[in-house]
Design an enzyme around this catalytic site. Structure first.
Site, PDB file in Angstrom:
ATOM      1  N   CYS A   1     136.105  62.654 100.983  1.00 50.27           N
ATOM      2  CA  CYS A   1     135.811  62.761  99.546  1.00 50.27           C
ATOM      3  C   CYS A   1     135.993  64.192  99.060  1.00 50.27           C
ATOM      4  O   CYS A   1     136.404  64.418  97.928  1.00 50.27           O
ATOM      5  CB  CYS A   1     134.365  62.358  99.262  1.00 50.27           C
ATOM      6  SG  CYS A   1     133.898  60.799  99.987  1.00 50.27           S
TER       7      CYS A   1
ATOM      8  N   GLU B   1     126.751  58.943  96.456  1.00 49.73           N
ATOM      9  CA  GLU B   1     127.757  59.938  96.848  1.00 49.73           C
ATOM     10  C   GLU B   1     129.102  59.231  96.779  1.00 49.73           C
ATOM     11  O   GLU B   1     129.421  58.395  97.631  1.00 49.73           O
ATOM     12  CB  GLU B   1     127.484  60.426  98.282  1.00 49.73           C
ATOM     13  CG  GLU B   1     126.246  61.273  98.409  1.00 49.73           C
ATOM     14  CD  GLU B   1     126.500  62.730  98.068  1.00 49.73           C
ATOM     15  OE1 GLU B   1     127.676  63.111  97.904  1.00 49.73           O
ATOM     16  OE2 GLU B   1     125.520  63.484  97.959  1.00 49.73           O
TER      17      GLU B   1
END
Length: 464
Positions: A269, A234
């Site tokens: 993010c 990720e």
């Protein structure tokens, strides 16, 4: 700051004082941690039922919710998350535990498939010891995003948390201990980056989950690949929010996009980093954004009224100033912020840049702070082209009054998730992850729990 050769030390980004210090594990201690993880897997956890596993995760969730500030405050002190956001994060981590406690049995149920056998089926079996490499920006949520599905699928877990949040890592393990976990089921390893490779290569370690930068993902993915071990990555993002001229409620769109950009001081993010606005509403939308960004208060993260706390580390503040300065030099219009802040604490001002062009630093690099870059698009096709003009592909949003058009655009955005007329967020019920340099594999939902399992096909004779 961060770690010396022998210790991790966390610094409060508001007071600049030491929060917590912990010695790093020796090579011998690391070996013991891995072997203990294997022991609890083989002798206890592998053969536990879904209900036994669920009981532990429900107990962990209850422990955290009943003692909210004990778990929230370390985030506020170690990385500057405003206290209300930190409490929200602990509750979200508890939700992940509860979600998998309730749904793992269904997600991993044996699937019977017709073939030439008397009986044939697919069953999902645990792999063994797994390693989670975690970042500082959401120390509890990102840990539980890894831990909850890995544990419910029958694996044991070793966490290598970020060097800037060592107390958060300790507290997570303590929550499991208080909930009555089998000894060593969830362990914390305190090592620097150079020691990670030897753990990934250890024969007992069966899979690796990393949340971090694309550079870290590339390194970890290469090591895991050379060992032929499953890996979930990720990684970074440069998420686009596309705002089309037919959007019915521009005020609401501005509210949500501003929230997406400033939450966790922009250190996320999946924050809206590039705001791509169709030409007819471009200047109007900039003024709506400016009006909202101007109201955001920076301050003490322990103060309940603070919307934006400090940035986690001083060098990150400097990096963002450089990104903004270079973009302004290249022609971006500074609408708000951008100035260096004097005094105590690692603060970065809420900054709004307009007239951003592809190729400018804030358009092509990930900005990990409260910097919003607004880009003008001629029409929907042009907006889509700009959105996809990035090496990242994590998330994105489309704002439009025409839902069917929004869905068509969503299918052409090269990202792992898209929200139409809503905020991009992670949710235990839905898979999360990226494409391109934003990662591989998925976390959460029914897809995330199948990342660290042996998907075993069983054929039972005779031929029918």
């Amino acid at each position: 700051m961060g770690y010396s050769s022998t210790h991790f030390k966390s610094i409060n980004p508001y007071t600049e004082e030491t929060v917590y210090e912990i010695p790093m594990n020796t090579a011998e201690e690391v070996r013991e941690i891995i072997e203990n993880s294997q022991d609890v897997y083989v002798n206890s956890w592998r053969d536990s039922s879904f209900e036994q596993r669920a009981e532990l995760l429900r107990a962990v969730a209850k422990e955290m919710k009943d003692n909210l500030d004990e778990y929230a405050l370390p985030m506020t002190e170690e990385m500057g998350k405003p206290i209300n956001e930190a409490r929200g994060e602990v509750n979200k981590a508890a939700w992940a535990a509860e979600h998998y406690a309730q749904n793992a049995g269904e997600y991993l149920k044996t699937e019977f498939i017709d073939s030439d056998a008397t009986e044939s089926f697919v069953q999902y079996l645990p792999l063994g010891v797994t390693l989670g490499l975690l970042p500082w920006n959401a120390p509890f949520w990102l840990a539980f995003r890894y831990l909850a599905p890995a544990l419910m699928s029958g694996n044991s877990c070793i966490m290598k948390h970020d060097s800037h949040t060592p107390l958060c890592a300790i507290k997570i393990v303590q929550a499991f201990e208080k909930a009555g976990m089998p000894k060593n089921l969830v362990q914390n390893v305190v090592i620097n980056h150079s020691q990670i490779e030897s753990i990934i290569r250890h024969p007992l370690v069966t899979g690796v989950s990393l949340t971090g930068s694309s550079k870290a993902g590339s390194a970890v993915g290469a090591i895991a690949g050379s060992e032929i071990k499953p890996v979930v990555l990720e990684l970074g993002g440069s998420d686009a929010a596309i705002v089309l001229a037919d959007t019915k409620d521009l005020e609401h769109a501005a509210d949500v996009i501003v929230l997406s950009r400033y939450i966790n001081a922009g250190q996320s993010c999946i924050a809206a980093k590039r705001i791509i606005v169709e030409e007819p509403i471009y200047e109007k939308f900039i003024s709506l954004l400016k009006e909202r960004f101007e109201k955001l208060t920076l301050g003490d993260p322990k103060d309940e009224s603070t919307k934006i706390g400090p940035i986690a580390r001083r060098e990150l503040v400097e990096e963002m100033h450089e990104q903004v300065d270079r973009s302004v030099s290249a022609g971006a219009r500074l609408v708000l912020g951008g100035n260096r802040m004097e005094g105590k604490g690692f603060f970065f001002p809420v900054t709004l840049l307009a007239d951003v062009e592809p190729g400018m630093v804030v358009s092509c690099q990930e900005t990990f702070g409260p910097i919003a870059a607004v880009i003008k698009a001629k029409d929907a096709d042009h907006a889509l082209e700009i959105a996809n003009d990035t090496e990242y592909g994590l998330g994105g949003s489309v704002w439009t009054g025409d839902i069917e058009k929004g869905k068509k655009i969503a299918s052409k955005i090269v990202t792992g998730q898209v929200s139409i007329n809503g905020i991009v967020k992670s949710d235990p019920r839905l898979p999360s992850g990226g494409v391109k340099k934003s990662g591989l594999g998925r976390e959460l939902g029914p897809h995330g729990i199948k990342m660290f399992v042996n998907t075993q096909q069983v054929w039972v004779g005779p031929v029918k």
